[in-house]
Design a protein around this motif. Sequence first.
Motif, mmCIF file in Angstrom:
data_model
loop_
_atom_site.group_PDB
_atom_site.id
_atom_site.type_symbol
_atom_site.label_atom_id
_atom_site.label_comp_id
_atom_site.label_asym_id
_atom_site.label_seq_id
_atom_site.Cartn_x
_atom_site.Cartn_y
_atom_site.Cartn_z
ATOM 1 N N GLN A 1120 0.821 -1.210 0.000
ATOM 2 C CA GLN A 1120 0.000 0.000 0.000
ATOM 3 C C GLN A 1120 0.857 1.264 0.000
ATOM 4 O OE1 GLN A 1120 -2.897 0.055 3.136
ATOM 5 N NE2 GLN A 1120 -3.285 2.249 2.954
ATOM 6 N N LEU A 1121 1.954 1.271 0.757
ATOM 7 C CA LEU A 1121 2.812 2.463 0.856
ATOM 8 C C LEU A 1121 3.733 2.631 -0.351
ATOM 9 C CD1 LEU A 1121 3.879 2.388 4.600
ATOM 10 C CD2 LEU A 1121 2.153 3.810 3.518
ATOM 11 N N LYS A 1122 3.792 1.634 -1.187
ATOM 12 C CA LYS A 1122 4.640 1.733 -2.368
ATOM 13 C C LYS A 1122 4.141 2.871 -3.256
ATOM 14 C CE LYS A 1122 6.271 -0.827 -6.388
ATOM 15 N NZ LYS A 1122 6.146 -2.089 -7.170
ATOM 16 N N GLY A 1123 4.984 3.715 -3.688
ATOM 17 C CA GLY A 1123 4.633 4.837 -4.551
ATOM 18 C C GLY A 1123 4.242 6.094 -3.813
ATOM 19 N N THR A 1124 4.137 6.054 -2.463
ATOM 20 C CA THR A 1124 3.823 7.246 -1.682
ATOM 21 C C THR A 1124 5.121 7.907 -1.235
ATOM 22 O OG1 THR A 1124 3.771 6.095 0.431
ATOM 23 C CG2 THR A 1124 1.735 6.086 -0.867
ATOM 24 N N ASP A 1125 4.972 9.050 -0.524
ATOM 25 C CA ASP A 1125 6.146 9.763 -0.019
ATOM 26 C C ASP A 1125 6.715 9.131 1.242
ATOM 27 O OD1 ASP A 1125 5.912 11.552 -2.070
ATOM 28 O OD2 ASP A 1125 4.698 12.972 -0.913
ATOM 29 N N TYR A 1126 5.999 8.183 1.782
ATOM 30 C CA TYR A 1126 6.437 7.571 3.044
ATOM 31 C C TYR A 1126 7.304 6.355 2.746
ATOM 32 C CZ TYR A 1126 2.960 10.627 5.113
ATOM 33 O OH TYR A 1126 2.270 11.730 5.502
ATOM 34 N N LYS A 1127 8.566 6.635 2.664
ATOM 35 C CA LYS A 1127 9.538 5.571 2.412
ATOM 36 C C LYS A 1127 9.990 4.987 3.745
ATOM 37 C CE LYS A 1127 9.566 6.574 -1.993
ATOM 38 N NZ LYS A 1127 8.924 5.679 -2.977
ATOM 39 N N PHE A 1128 10.089 3.686 3.755
ATOM 40 C CA PHE A 1128 10.572 3.057 4.975
ATOM 41 C C PHE A 1128 11.984 3.568 5.276
ATOM 42 C CE2 PHE A 1128 7.954 -1.088 5.320
ATOM 43 C CZ PHE A 1128 6.803 -0.322 5.405
ATOM 44 N N PRO A 1129 12.201 4.047 6.493
ATOM 45 C CA PRO A 1129 13.571 4.479 6.831
ATOM 46 C C PRO A 1129 14.521 3.284 6.876
ATOM 47 C CG PRO A 1129 12.185 4.513 8.774
ATOM 48 C CD PRO A 1129 11.265 4.245 7.614
ATOM 49 N N SER A 1130 15.796 3.624 6.811
ATOM 50 C CA SER A 1130 16.801 2.557 6.752
ATOM 51 C C SER A 1130 16.758 1.655 7.966
ATOM 52 C CB SER A 1130 18.202 3.174 6.630
ATOM 53 O OG SER A 1130 18.472 4.022 7.739
ATOM 54 N N GLU A 1131 16.383 2.238 9.124
ATOM 55 C CA GLU A 1131 16.330 1.408 10.333
ATOM 56 C C GLU A 1131 15.270 0.338 10.214
ATOM 57 O OE1 GLU A 1131 16.022 1.966 15.195
ATOM 58 O OE2 GLU A 1131 15.779 3.690 13.850
ATOM 59 N N LEU A 1132 14.083 0.709 9.637
ATOM 60 C CA LEU A 1132 13.022 -0.278 9.452
ATOM 61 C C LEU A 1132 13.415 -1.279 8.375
ATOM 62 C CD1 LEU A 1132 10.237 -1.434 9.977
ATOM 63 C CD2 LEU A 1132 9.260 0.317 8.469
ATOM 64 N N VAL A 1133 14.043 -0.760 7.312
ATOM 65 C CA VAL A 1133 14.490 -1.660 6.248
ATOM 66 C C VAL A 1133 15.497 -2.650 6.795
ATOM 67 C CG1 VAL A 1133 15.703 -1.780 4.050
ATOM 68 C CG2 VAL A 1133 14.027 0.037 4.439
ATOM 69 N N ASN A 1134 16.440 -2.125 7.597
ATOM 70 C CA ASN A 1134 17.433 -3.029 8.188
ATOM 71 C C ASN A 1134 16.776 -4.023 9.123
ATOM 72 O OD1 ASN A 1134 19.461 -1.689 6.832
ATOM 73 N ND2 ASN A 1134 19.916 -0.303 8.537
ATOM 74 N N CYS A 1135 15.777 -3.524 9.839
ATOM 75 C CA CYS A 1135 15.090 -4.400 10.798
ATOM 76 C C CYS A 1135 14.402 -5.550 10.086
ATOM 77 C CB CYS A 1135 14.091 -3.581 11.617
ATOM 78 S SG CYS A 1135 13.100 -4.564 12.749
ATOM 79 N N MET A 1136 13.610 -5.208 9.065
ATOM 80 C CA MET A 1136 12.857 -6.279 8.403
ATOM 81 C C MET A 1136 13.786 -7.162 7.572
ATOM 82 S SD MET A 1136 10.799 -4.192 5.474
ATOM 83 C CE MET A 1136 11.591 -3.438 4.063
ATOM 84 N N ASN A 1137 14.982 -6.612 7.209
ATOM 85 C CA ASN A 1137 15.937 -7.435 6.485
ATOM 86 C C ASN A 1137 16.761 -8.326 7.405
ATOM 87 O OD1 ASN A 1137 15.204 -6.446 3.993
ATOM 88 N ND2 ASN A 1137 16.768 -4.850 3.971
ATOM 89 N N GLU A 1138 16.961 -7.853 8.654
ATOM 90 C CA GLU A 1138 17.865 -8.563 9.556
ATOM 91 C C GLU A 1138 17.118 -9.451 10.560
ATOM 92 O OE1 GLU A 1138 20.074 -5.497 11.359
ATOM 93 O OE2 GLU A 1138 21.156 -4.894 9.538
#
Length: 1707
Positions: A1120-1138
């Motif tokens: 749902q958030l894809k294409g909006t201005d709300y980009k996952f911050p790196s901390e969340l990206v790292n979290c869901m990746n790690e």
Amino acid sequence: MATPKEHIELIRKTKFSIGGEPNPLTEDLHQAVRNLSAELYTKDVHFLMELIQNAEDNEYSGGVDPSLEFVITSRDITATGAPATLLIVNNEKGFSSKNIDSICSVGRSTKKGNRRRGYIGEKGIGFKSVFLISSQPYIFSNGYQIRFNEAPCPHCGLGYIVPEWIDENPTLDEIRKVYGSNSVLPTTVIVLPLKPDKVKPVKQQLSSVEPEVLLFLSKIKRLSVREDNEDPRLNTVSGIAITSETNFVTRKNIDAESYTLFLSTEETADKFGKECSYHIWKQRFPVKLEHKVERRMDVEELVITLAFPNQERLKRGMKLPGVYAFLPTEMVTNFPFIIQADFVLSSSRETILLDNKWNQGILDCVPTAFVSAFISLVKMIDGAEVSCLCRMFNFLPVNSSVYQNFNAVREAIRLKLVNEDILPSDESSKGQKYFHKPSEIGRILPAFWDIVWKARKEGVALHNLSSHGTYVLHSSFDKIEYDNILKFLGVGSVDKGWYAKCIESSNLVLGVSEGVYLELLLFLAENWKNVFNGTTINNIPILKYVDLSGSVSLCSISERARSSQLTLCRSDQTVHVSWLIDWNREFCGAANRFFLPKSTQDAIFSCSKKDTILEWLQNQAQVVSLSVYNYATALIDQLGRKPKLAITYAHFVYHSSLKEFVTRSEVVSLCGIMPLVDNYGNVNANKSRKILVPANGSKWNSLVGSNPLKAEGYIELGEEYLHPSTFAGQFTPGAKLLKFLESHVAALDIPSLCPPNAAIPAVSSPLTKENTFLLLDWIREMRRRRTPMPEKFLTSIKCGSWLRVTINDSSAYKQPAESFFYSSSWGDILQNGSVFVDIPLIDKSFYGERISTYREELQTIGVMFEYDEACKFIGDHLMRLASSSTLSKDRVLSILGLIKYLRTKYLPPGEFICSIKEGRWLKTSRGYRSPVGAVLYDDEWKTAKQLSDLPFIDQAFYGDEILSFKAELGLLGVIVGFSRCYQLVVDNLKQSSQLMSWKADAFILSLECMRYAKSPDRLVSTLRGAKCLKTSLGFKPPSECFLLDQPWGCLLEVFSCFPIIEHSYYGINFSCYKNELKRLGALVDFEVAVKSFISIFRQRASLSSFTKDNVFSFLSCYRQLKGTDYKFPSELVNCMNEVKWLRTRLCDFRSPRECILFGPEWESIASISLLPFIDDNYYGKDIYKYSHELKRIGVVVEFENGVKFVPPCLCFPRRTDSITPGSVLSLLKCLMILSKNIPFSEEILRNVSKDWLKTYVGYASPGDCLLFDKKSELKPTDGPFIDEEFYGSEIRTYKEVLHSIGVTVDAKKQSTLLARHLGMHSDFATIIRIYNFLAKAEPLPDNVAKRLIWIPDGNQHGRWVEPDECVLHDKDGLFGLQFNVLEKHYKNKVPLHFFSGAFGVRSNPSLDDYCNLWKGWETSGHRLSHDECCAFWRFAMHHMSSKTVQMLSESLGKVPVDSGSDGIMLYDKSDVFIADDLRLRELFVQSSSRPLFVWYPQPSLPFLPQTRLFDLYMKIGVRVISSSVQKKELSMTNGMGLKQIKLGDAMIGKGLLRIILGFLACSSMKLEAEKRHQAVQSLLNLTVLETSEPVAVAYTLLLSSGETHEVRASRMVRWDRECSKFFIQKMDESAGQKDQLEYATYFSETVAEGLLWEKEDQISSLSELIKLAFLLKFNEDAVDFLMKSKNLEVYVEDEEFLSAAFPSEQV
């Protein structure tokens, strides 16, 4: 005689079989040409030097100046297509038929063996070096017109040496056009069409021809290089013409000659030309046997030539060759002279062979030649100034060379020079020069030389500096530019005491000008620390000063240090010098200070290095630097209680200040310590004193009377300071001095006088107007100086009723603090408007307008001036009333009314308001308070009242009338109206316990307070801890609440644990308070919400409580958030990746990047791996709908991206034979994909390092496998090659991958593994095949497993042995039982060098092996054959070194002796001797029954010469017979018929003594005259006894067994030193030459031994000299010539001794 053309045809026909019968030597010619080609193109020959060398070796007709010309042109005169052609033109005699025969051969030079005739060529190449640059050289000489070709001749197949006659291309006319049509063509022209790749190198060599190339050529006198092109602009060669001219021989003796040679050059780039002359020294030396080499075997004499350039050397480029072998080499010695000799050169001709013993023999002689040349240059120039000799010393090799051999030459030169008298001393002149050894002479410092020269010019006698105990180096040499030269010679400095002696013995202090004297001081200063400190210079009077009489006196540094009554001083400024000297005399040297003379100080100040001199004068001579101020300070302690000196001192300070010799601050300082004379005549030097001007005429006396400050220590100055006086020529008017003392010594008077800290009685009652103004002037002065007034003094003025005022038109006297100085604009109004108090005003009518000028002084003592002060006066009065009781309602309203009245009169009530606004007199809801901060209540305060406890004015007490004074209340600080008083709400916030329920409007007001208040911290802290926000989970503290925002709110819905604020409760505008909510801690931003989300995310993941719904909800929100201005911050990206939140088939949770979304392409690898596929059984097939989102968050979806998982997840089965080919190929495919991105890590290589690849020798890891090369001579079964029959041909498509994981695929690198598996073979053919492969491959590394070598036994069997049990060769056949000789088994089968490189097998037995072999022979008693013995000692000689000698000495206990035809026996080396004395050998051989002398081959072998073998024997411990025997002279009895004869009859006469004296005085002996005379006197004291019987001597030889051998012999002569007797056997006058020679030998040996028994090394030299003179019967002329030939001289004192010893003979 055949014509040249016929001669050429004959050579072609007979020698090369062209058109004639076959030559049986043709095959030998082919081999010779092949050897020539190999030699020619492997040597780095400098072709130009070879051609110059050939020209020098050519023959020239008489009267011809030999010349050589090089002409290069772009004309193709040979029609060969050459880009350039080189012509070599030489005016030699020309080629003869013999020369032509030689040039058409290989190795048949006509110059061989003619080294002694001056030929300088030797490299074996000669003319054929032209083939380096030309493939077809042409020769035109003496009618010959021939060409040679590098390519094989088509008729005979030979190149290089087959001549071909030519008639054209080129013709002589074509050559002449290039050379110069107007010039006669010389006899010989060589035409070289250049190879294309050699044009540039040839031009470079031609452009770099050294101008000094002719320096040592004896024949060629001119050499030129030029370029001739039709278009001169194409010329690129730098042309040059070099000419040499030799001056007449200037000096010549038996073995040396010297001359001057001139070189001149003309270059195309330099139209003026250059020239340089060279001093040439040529000296001959005999060739020593140990330096002979095969190339120079016929040369008996070395000729060393040294060239010393008199000007700058001629050069082209940067390098200056230092070594010539007739032509320049490339060696730069860094020496300032050139060495020329017949050196043996390297093949390139660039360097000499430094390890060649012939060259070393030359270098050994260079130091002697140099020293001889140098002494000749220095001492033999008649009439030259000493300064002219300096340049000769620039020839010394001061700088070290890059070659160690030349450094040895340099050191040898230095050692010889230090023992020669070569340096001139200072007393030398043009008429007479005195030379001394470097160790006997000393240098003086350059600065002292300057002083000496200048002192001599000024008439100071300093003519013999060497008269103080040391020879002083001549000033021409004692310069900085010769420092390195003098250091090289070891010349030191004169001792430190020399300078003191020199100065003391001369008039260098008072006899010179101040400038020279100053240079002397500077010299001492700059060298004090390192040279003069602590020396006798301290005792020399060198310091000048002016005494009390005005004269200049001297003292020494030590005298100054010892005497406390003498302090030397100087002025720090030149303008003060005379001033200080004059005043010092005025004070009569009161401070024991004496100044340097003015002329000296002036010279110091003008000196550029004055700082150095001044520092030395201060630190070492203790000369004090004084300013006028310092001097004045120093005088203070010396004035004592003497009033006259104190008065003088005041005048000194006054005049010094007047002339500005002291600064203002210094004047203040001096006046502060100046001793003063009071009115009683006493001297007061108290620094804390206080001074009054004399009472006579003072202001303080007229105002106060007696001394008002006597109790505080004030003194009154004496009358002497009022009198005019004259000191040091300076006149002082009395009034001027008193004025100076007032301003600088603080001689005070009112108003400058500081008042006492006491009350002034005069102000306790009214003051007159005059006294009032006097008092105000005093106060004004104190204010100006910012001097604080004493408390009691000021209080008495403020509180005294002495100031006249008016109150309601009545006069009175009041205290200043109760008085007003007013203006008419406000005084009357204020009195009329106030009903509270009357105001006293200063009486201006009494004091007049002058009083108005003292406003600030009146303010200082308390008088009030301003309207505001009046208002404050009224207000303070009211506040005093309020402090005693509360103000009533009416009084408060009256105050407000007064304020309104003043406002209506346009008078500012500010000061009145300020005086009452802080008082607590206003009644409020919180009690009596000051108006400031009180609140007048209205409806605007309704909501705020819910939050805060505000101080509202008590309207019930004051009534509604209070509301009519809103403006006045506002002026007093009362808050009227809310008017955004948010801060007030915050400051009066109720206690948190009173704020239990929060309505929406109250909470919103609190948010507004946060927004607008200046300091809302208290409100913020209160709200943070309160449950004041309504959320979806009830009321919560702000820090637990989330402000929902779209569209990212879906993220908070993934988990149901987030409290979200209810917007409906607070209204639609609630979101505008986002910042305030954020400050309270509410989570309002996406980023902050994400952090909380991350925390929950991590928490759920850590508990493995991520449900399927959580996963799908999160993936849906991510979509749902894809294409909006709300980009996952790196901390969340790292979290869901790690974080591990995805479930896999391995029943664990993993992070997305650790998971794979399964697909059919993964089936093939699954059998040998455990991969982390997402558990689709748990999530269901819907998980595949989110493949795109899973890929974006890191899950591996494509096969190519997941190959990185394969290596760490490999799980090979235990049974390797169950691994199918398909599994292996699938794995290799994964590795191939993986290798495209990154190189394999160590971990990957470790994971695939298991045994999973099938080879012909079993399963193995990749690192132990080979990929077979079908082109190899090996077979697949020869090693661990991969089984391609099992895997199929597809395995070869993964060759690169196999290489990356460790499989060796390069056949050249397979040697290591093959070598490791070599031990599994026993088939000799297979082993040979593998050995040959290994020999061609790269060298084996050191870590190869145990290396063994197969030794076949001849029966298809054999054994593996250690390499150290083998050697490659045993050419002498001595080690057949000790080693396996590989040459026997592998010759012509395997290259033998392979075994030495791969296995470390030694090529031949080592020195240790030979020593062990010899030890075996010693213990076995084996008799050696001649060949065995020769082989052993040949090896030892070939490997001669210090290590070899040591090993042989330690290992060999026995040495060979010649025992006849039965073989060579070995005897203990302590019982075997070297026959160094043939007479002793003959005696012992005849008398001994056993061999005593060491074996050596007879005849002598070239590889085993007797001298070198004997030298080796001696080094390993074999003794020489001459030093091993014990000599015993048999007693001479009277019965032998002894007869005393005269000394002369025994040949002991003047000739003998002359030779002995000359020998003892030579440089090698260095005996003083007295010792020489003592030595020869012992001969004169002899008693000579003659006998007809033999004079016998016995020789005894002691062996190690204790056995002795004794022989006897006749010596004919004996000298018994103890009894001074000389025995001689009577000689038959008719004896033959042998007997005479024998007698002469014994006589000379006996005399030499008797004289030089303490210096045995010189006995042989003296003995030979005496023997030769004896045979000449000591003929005077013969003896004289003999001594000169040996460079022996008899000095004057020796001649006197001889005259005294032989008075009857003429000297």
